[in-house]
Design an enzyme around this catalytic site. Structure first.
Site, PDB file in Angstrom:
ATOM      1  CE  LYS A  42      -5.228   1.470  -2.262  1.00 37.05           C
ATOM      2  NZ  LYS A  42      -3.933   1.689  -2.878  1.00 37.05           N
TER       3      LYS A  42
ATOM      4  CG  ASP B 219      -0.959  -0.033  -3.495  1.00 35.61           C
ATOM      5  OD1 ASP B 219      -0.596   0.774  -3.024  1.00 35.61           O
ATOM      6  OD2 ASP B 219      -1.541  -0.333  -4.623  1.00 35.61           O
TER       7      ASP B 219
HETATM    8 CA    CA Z   1      -0.544   2.993  -4.437  1.00 28.29          CA
END
Ligand code: CA
Length: 687
Positions: free
Chosen positions: A363, A336
């Site tokens: 991220k 993700d």
């Molecule tokens: Ca996502």
């Protein structure tokens, strides 16, 4: 930096800040031109490029074209910040997340709230000039992962551009808020498309992407003519069904990196829901793409592959929508890792050479510095603990994946844990690049090592050139990581989830001011000047991922989540605080349960996939605890669930998904669990 050097630069910085403070005190822009609203919102390329000469303006969500979320204003500085106080607030009358950074042009503030509502305010007083409701089809809320948020507007040549939650791109007249045009950006209504990002102006077009990579979306961006709203081009970020022709030559390249037997109906992901930037000098549009769908590559592209262009930064020529370069941060993403975090354009001196770069605290946990002309990675270093990759090979640009990274888990089951977690080392919350200190101030998250719901967030001062942490301020918890503003006053501003608005010394991280406002923050602050006064303003309201359950130590849990925009100035007053919420009331006696056990069971099976992601049925949850429904709510149950009676409160109508029998079954299930909780409550000893 040596201690001595740091002291010297601190003195130099303070002196510079004070002289700037004197300068700007006398040179802040004049009052908003109330007499001539027709002239509102006149931002153009010339004005944007001269942004530093007009430091009282904040022309894009990140202030200038580089979007560094940095203000050259210095009236509020390390010496004066102790006098910071309340200037005004404006209530948005919303109870969902507020993520936008406002834009201020010629004394007017433009910003967005839930579902893409737009507010235009007198930036000096907070007085409302106009508001705009995009009249969303709230059915999109049925499949929206992370609250019904919006991250702001683009203001350009007398127009305000906004994306509605149901993914329309809309142009408004800046003077009045009147709708000029709207374009439906959704190519497939059956898929889970929403829009939450701020539109980006790039040359002759305005560009918007979408969200939905947690469901079944196929990512793309759409570019529209600024004046007419006519579609100029659309760029899909991942290939489509190979049985049909691909939409672009870039996708013919990309599809070779996918298993032909990929799960094409799931869309592939690669959605562009976050930060974009445009360099007018190079005429390049930049954005990051989201995770692959499914996350688990064996269910997405069973034979593996890089799966271009998921988890990538793309550079596009906005004149024709063609890809100029791409850089994939997480090939074959499994974790993700949307890399849609803000992109900052800056000039950096690297190895004695001036480079035009873009920077991203991703991220993935790596801080990337990329030559924004060529896409070559100049630096990629860990700014938080990272376990999925050992390092990034600068020769190939590829991450060196940890040997068993694809068998790691997010929760503790005896296996190694992935860091960063799906929350990322940094998420959408704006970071700030301060060209005076040369530091980037990141709302950084360190979790994953002990599981997703543990770890710590930090306000982290990061030296991008030397790739090291200069200072850290620990936040209250891992979920507490609002956006950041740095200013020429030698200050870094950041709110907290616990409802405090704080200012820190940009060189040391020492806290210099702490104002308890009682409203949870997730957004980033900004600064502007009018009539000789510098303001710092920020949107306050808890939301985003995990919006429905604010942490018990958050202001939202204790004082509710009434959204507002708060502006501060020197010698302001005390900030009004929302009252503490009343104690949680006992569960009322539910109506009689008349349905059979089979119907109750069926209702539970429908409730879990459709309702439970918002309705946690816990005290303190922002979506109502349905074990506490009033007799009136029980009576109106079907009108609410099927008819959309509470659509304005964020509850979509479900009549396209659920039958009246389904609604009755859900109701029976809820009455059943209400009785369970009620009986338990009545049986408990009273104190
Ligand atoms: Ca996502």
């Amino acid at each position: 930096m040596s201690a001595k050097l740091r002291v010297v630069s601190a003195i130099a910085l303070t002196a510079a800040a004070l002289s700037l403070a004197v300068y700007y005190q006398n040179n802040l822009p004049a009052l908003a031109d109330e007499q001539n609203p027709a002239a509102r919102g006149q931002v153009d390329q010339k004005r944007l490029m001269a942004a530093d000469k007009h430091p009282g303006e904040w022309l894009t969500t990140g202030r200038d074209f580089g979007k560094g979320h940095y203000s050259p204003l210095a009236q509020i500085n390390t010496k004066t910040v102790d006098r910071l106080g309340f200037a005004w607030d404006y209530h948005t009358n919303t109870i969902r997340g507020l993520e936008a950074t406002p834009v201020v042009v010629d004394g007017v503030m433009y910003t967005t709230g839930s579902v893409g509502q737009v507010y235009a305010l007198d930036a000096q007083t907070g007085k409302e000039l106009w508001t705009y409701d995009p009249h969303n089809d709230m059915r999109v809320n049925q499949r929206a992962c992370c609250d019904e948020v919006n991250r702001g507007v683009a203001v350009w040549q007398g127009k305000v551009y906004v994306a509605s939650f149901d993914a329309h791109l809309i142009a408004l007249k800046a003077a009045t808020g009147r709708e000029i045009w709207r374009a439906d950006t959704v190519v497939d209504k059956k898929k889970a498309y929403t829009s939450t990002g701020a539109p980006q102006i790039a040359g002759k077009v305005v560009v918007i992407g979408n969200a939905g990579g947690e469901y079944d979306a196929r990512g793309y961006v759409s570019a529209y003519d600024l004046d007419t709203g006519k579609l100029a081009w659309r760029f899909f970020t991942v290939p489509g069904d190979p049985a049909k022709p691909q939409e672009s030559p870039e996708l013919e390249v990309a599809i070779k990196t996918w298993d032909p037997k990929s799960n094409w109906p799931m869309g592939g992901g690669g959605t562009v829901w976050g930060g974009m930037a445009y360099d007018p000098g190079l005429n390049l549009l930049y954005f990051g793409t989201g995770n692959g769908t499914y996350y688990d590559q064996s269910r997405r592209s069973p034979s593996g592959g890089d799966n271009l262009y998921i988890s990538s930064i793309l550079a596009i020529n906005p004149d024709n929508g063609r890809l100029v370069w791409h850089y994939q941060e997480a090939p074959g993403d499994q974790w993700d890792y949307d890399v849609v975090q803000q992109i900052i354009l800056a000039d950096l001196k690297i190895g004695g050479e001036n480079r035009k770069v873009l920077m991203q605290a991703s991220k993935t946990g790596f801080f990337y510095i990329i030559d924004r002309k060529t896409g070559k990675v100049l630096s990629a270093e860990k700014f938080v603990p990272v376990t999925w990759a050992d390092r990034v090979d600068l020769k190939t640009g590829r991450p060196v994946e940890a040997a068993d990274a694809r068998s790691y888990r997010y929760s503790s089951n005896g296996k190694k844990l992935i860091s960063p977690s799906p929350m990322g080392g940094h998420n959408w919350n704006p970071m700030s690049y301060d060209p005076q200190t040369g530091l980037v101030y990141i709302p950084a998250i360190e979790n994953g090592q002990e599981g997703i719901f543990s770890g710590k967030a930090f306000l982290r001062a990061w030296d991008p050139i030397h790739a090291k942490i200069v200072w850290d301020v620990p936040m209250s918890d891992w979920w507490d990581r609002p956006g950041v503003l740095a200013t020429a006053g030698g200050l870094v501003f950041q709110g907290t989830g616990t409802g405090h608005f704080c200012a820190y010394d940009a060189l040391t991280g020492k806290k210099l001011k702490d104002i308890d406002v009682g409203t949870s923050f997730v957004a980033g602050p900004m600064s502007y000047g009018i009539g000789g006064t510098q303001y710092v303003a920020v949107m306050a309201g808890w939301g985003g991922g995990g919006w429905n359950f604010p942490h018990p130590s958050s202001a939202a849990f204790q004082r509710g989540n009434d959204g507002r925009i708060i502006a501060f100035k020197l010698d302001g007053g005390a900030t009004p605080m929302p009252a503490l919420l009343p104690a949680i009331q006992p569960i009322p006696q539910p109506p009689p349960l008349t349905a059979s056990a089979d119907v109750v069971k069926k209702g539970g099976e429908i409730f879990t996939p459709h309702c439970a992601s918002c309705h946690l049925n816990m005290p303190g949850s922002l979506a109502p605890d349905l074990r506490r429904m009033s007799p009136e709510t029980h009576d109106a149950f079907k009108q609410i669930v099927l008819g959309g009676a509470l659509r304005n409160a964020g509850m979509p109508p479900w009549d396209d998904v659920l039958t009246p029998e389904d609604a009755d079954a859900i109701h029976a299930f809820l009455i059943s669990i209400s009785w369970d909780a009620y009986n338990k409550q009545q049986a408990a000893p009273k104190n």
